[in-house]
Design a protein around this motif. Structure first.
Motif: not given
Length: 97
Positions: A55-56, A29-33, A63-65, A5-7
């Motif tokens: 974030v990776a 944390s809730r989305r496990a990222f 887009e979600q983040v 995954r790209r940073q």
């Protein structure tokens, strides 16, 4: 099996108030990222802080983040400031003997 995954680096301006960092970290944390890097500091305006979040994630996850961060009340703006990959062009002639 691991996927590459790209940073990505996000610059997030937030209201400078107690609990904002906890809400942002909780969102990831809730989305496990996983937050790879995190810097938080003041801006010229004492009521605003700047968060630089590494974030990776890729594609839809990125887009979600960004969309979820944008829903937080204390978030003022979000920019993806990831440096673009530079293309390397060889300008030296290819000599063959």
């Amino acid at each position: 099996m691991t996927t590459s995954r790209r940073q990505h680096t996000l610059e997030v301006l937030v209201e400078n108030e107690p609990g904002v960092l906890a809400r942002v970290a909780g969102l990831f944390s809730r989305r496990a990222f996983n937050i790879e890097t995190l810097n938080v500091g003041p801006t010229e305006n004492s009521s605003i802080s700047k968060m630089i979040i590494g974030v990776a994630v890729e594609g839809h996850s990125l887009e979600q983040v960004i969309a979820q961060l944008d829903k937080l009340v204390s978030v003022i703006s979000i920019k993806d400031v990831t440096p673009k990959a530079k293309e390397v062009h060889d300008t030296q002639p290819d000599y063959q003997n």
